[in-house]
Motif scaffolding. Structure first.
Motif, short mmCIF file in Angstrom:
data_model
loop_
_atom_site.label_atom_id
_atom_site.label_comp_id
_atom_site.label_asym_id
_atom_site.label_seq_id
_atom_site.Cartn_x
_atom_site.Cartn_y
_atom_site.Cartn_z
N LYS A 163 -44.27 2.35 -37.38
CA LYS A 163 -43.41 3.53 -37.36
C LYS A 163 -43.40 4.21 -38.73
O LYS A 163 -43.26 3.56 -39.76
CB LYS A 163 -41.97 3.12 -36.99
CG LYS A 163 -41.86 2.35 -35.69
CD LYS A 163 -42.22 3.18 -34.48
CE LYS A 163 -41.99 2.41 -33.19
NZ LYS A 163 -42.44 3.15 -32.00
N SER A 201 -38.64 11.45 -30.50
CA SER A 201 -38.53 11.64 -29.05
C SER A 201 -37.08 11.88 -28.69
O SER A 201 -36.20 11.05 -29.00
CB SER A 201 -39.07 10.39 -28.32
OG SER A 201 -38.82 10.49 -26.93
N ALA A 202 -36.80 13.00 -28.02
CA ALA A 202 -35.44 13.32 -27.56
C ALA A 202 -35.53 13.75 -26.10
O ALA A 202 -35.37 14.92 -25.76
CB ALA A 202 -34.84 14.42 -28.43
N GLU A 216 -29.13 9.16 -23.11
CA GLU A 216 -29.27 7.87 -23.80
C GLU A 216 -29.79 6.79 -22.86
O GLU A 216 -30.53 5.91 -23.28
CB GLU A 216 -27.92 7.47 -24.39
CG GLU A 216 -28.01 6.24 -25.28
CD GLU A 216 -26.72 6.02 -26.04
OE1 GLU A 216 -26.67 5.04 -26.79
OE2 GLU A 216 -25.77 6.80 -25.85
N THR A 222 -35.23 6.01 -20.71
CA THR A 222 -36.14 5.40 -21.69
C THR A 222 -37.59 5.55 -21.23
O THR A 222 -38.22 4.58 -20.79
CB THR A 222 -35.82 3.90 -21.87
OG1 THR A 222 -35.82 3.27 -20.57
CG2 THR A 222 -34.48 3.69 -22.54
N ASP A 264 -40.36 7.28 -25.80
CA ASP A 264 -39.33 6.76 -26.72
C ASP A 264 -39.83 5.54 -27.48
O ASP A 264 -39.45 5.32 -28.63
CB ASP A 264 -38.07 6.38 -25.93
CG ASP A 264 -37.29 7.60 -25.48
OD1 ASP A 264 -37.62 8.71 -25.94
OD2 ASP A 264 -36.36 7.44 -24.67
N LEU A 265 -40.66 4.73 -26.85
CA LEU A 265 -41.11 3.48 -27.47
C LEU A 265 -42.22 3.72 -28.49
O LEU A 265 -42.28 3.01 -29.50
CB LEU A 265 -41.60 2.51 -26.39
CG LEU A 265 -40.59 2.15 -25.30
CD1 LEU A 265 -41.21 1.21 -24.29
CD2 LEU A 265 -39.34 1.54 -25.91
N ALA A 306 -42.74 6.69 -30.09
CA ALA A 306 -42.31 7.64 -31.13
C ALA A 306 -41.81 6.88 -32.35
O ALA A 306 -41.35 5.73 -32.27
CB ALA A 306 -41.21 8.55 -30.59
N ARG A 359 -36.44 7.38 -31.99
CA ARG A 359 -35.91 7.78 -30.68
C ARG A 359 -34.52 8.36 -30.87
O ARG A 359 -33.64 7.73 -31.45
CB ARG A 359 -35.82 6.59 -29.74
CG ARG A 359 -35.20 6.97 -28.39
CD ARG A 359 -34.84 5.76 -27.57
NE ARG A 359 -34.31 6.16 -26.26
CZ ARG A 359 -33.03 6.23 -25.95
NH1 ARG A 359 -32.11 5.94 -26.86
NH2 ARG A 359 -32.63 6.60 -24.75
N SER A 392 -31.14 9.90 -28.92
CA SER A 392 -30.52 9.76 -27.61
C SER A 392 -30.44 11.10 -26.87
O SER A 392 -30.51 11.14 -25.64
CB SER A 392 -29.13 9.15 -27.75
OG SER A 392 -28.33 9.94 -28.63
#
Length: 404
Positions: free
Chosen positions: A133, A233-234, A238, A241, A245-246, A248, A251, A253
């Motif tokens: 990341k 990632s938006a 929330e 998923t 999201d994983l 990015a 993440r 919400s």
């Protein structure tokens, strides 16, 4: 096989129950589609109540815990499933039970199962590794935004980001955010923005599982993984998923949360700056006060309050030592002077000059040989006196005889 019964000759209930059990036993394993109305898990075994999708009919079912764990997607109450089960009739209480041998998700559950398998494969490749990341820049020069045209997500990101940091610049790329082709459009927008901005936000409002499926597309996930700038990632709310999201870097919400993450809050930063300035001022003031107090303590000590006191004491000690040295040297010189005088007196007493001063003389030849006999007297010789020498010639010599 039908029973031959009548009102006068009824069949016993146990016989009927046995025949029903035999008929159910001959049915064999069947595939059944139903909804999980109730699920109770015990050590090693699970108890379920399956409800028909359209009627109020429900049937009890049991399975080993390993069968439930082997499901491609988690099985929860309310989930739609397809089970492979063998019907069993329990004669003592006349209840029908399904012994489940396999359970599979159906409808959304099947979609979740497919996403879970894709998630596991991509995770095995390391695409979701937290060590890969990238951190978000503190204050990006330009923020890229991929979202739907005139969408609520676009408005939320732009307005909230500009409220937090009025000078933020955006490069917006509109793309299809739902339906066929949306994954390719989002991936193309991300690739285009990667060379123009410092961070990219992919934003979309909430929706159903089918609506958010494009954001779990494998090609899109790989594009975000290969992006050289951080991606936020938006997507949805929330509880949503998608795989985006994983992969990015961050993440968020909601789109509003994404705006808060990509730019700092100017008011908060001013408050932090003021707080840091106040802490620095207190620290410097405290340091100066501490050093001033230490300096005052040092100055209050006798050695610094009257520094000449130490010099005076040492000067007195030095004068005393000098006086002692002079006395000791004078005494030593007096003793040595006396010793030299004694030695000089002894030397003078033993010196021939002293004898000469008493009226004696020494006759010597020209070469310094002392004459002790008249027989050795030459025609000319030297007479050594106390205050000088006399050169004389011999007229005659007389020998003196000594009586024994």
């Amino acid at each position: 096989m039908a029973l031959d019964t009548s009102a006068d000759s009824p069949a016993p209930l146990r016989q009927v129950s046995t025949l029903i059990g035999q008929w159910v036993g001959r049915l064999g394993p069947v595939w059944v589609e139903a909804e999980v109305a109730q699920l109770t898990r015990r050590p090693g075994i699970c108890f379920l109540v399956l409800r028909d999708l359209r009627a109020t009919l429900s049937v009890r079912a049991t399975c080993h815990a390993s069968v439930l764990d082997a499901s491609p997607a988690p099985v929860t109450e309310g989930a739609r499933v397809v089970v492979h089960a063998k019907p069993e009739f329990y004669e003592p209480n006349g209840s029908l039970t399904l012994q489940i041998r396999e359970i599979r998700p159906a409808g959304e559950g099947e979609l979740l199962a497919q996403l879970e398998r894709r998630k596991q494969l991509l995770a095995a490749e390391g695409l979701f590794d937290a060590r890969l990341k990238k951190p978000l820049p503190f204050l990006p020069g330009t923020v890229g935004l991929v979202t739907g045209r005139a969408s609520a997500a676009e408005r939320d990101v732009l307005e909230n980001a500009r409220l937090r940091w009025p000078g933020v610049r955006f490069e917006v790329r509109h793309a299809l955010m739902q339906g066929s082709g949306s994954a390719r459009a989002v991936a193309a927008a991300v690739e285009e923005l990667a060379s123009q901005v410092d961070v990219i936000v992919v934003a979309r409002g909430g929706g159903s599982l089918e609506d958010l499926l494009p954001f779990s597309d494998e090609a899109l996930v790989r594009t975000v993984h290969a992006c050289r700038v951080p991606v936020v990632s938006a997507i949805g709310h929330e509880q949503d998923t998608p795989l985006l999201d994983l992969v990015a870097d961050v993440r968020a919400s909601t789109p509003t949360d994404a705006a808060k993450r990509v730019v700092p809050d100017a008011a908060e930063e001013n408050d932090r700056l003021a707080g840091a300035r106040a802490r620095l001022r207190r620290a410097v003031s405290g340091f100066v006060e501490h050093e001033a107090h230490a300096l005052a303590q040092l100055r209050s000590r006798p050695v610094l309050a009257a520094p000449l006191t130490l010099v005076d004491a040492q000067e007195d000690a030095l004068a005393h030592l000098r006086e002692r040295t002079h006395r000791a040297l004078g005494h030593r010189l007096d003793r040595e002077r006396d010793a030299v005088g004694h030695h000089l007196a002894r030397v003078r007493a033993l010196s021939p000059l002293a004898t000469l001063e008493r009226g004696y003389a020494v006759a010597q030849t020209a070469d310094g040989h002392v004459l002790t006999s008249v027989h050795d007297v030459p025609d000319a010789f030297v007479v050594r006196l106390a205050d000088g020498s006399a050169h004389v010639t011999t007229d005659r010599t007389e020998e003196t005889r000594h009586d024994d």
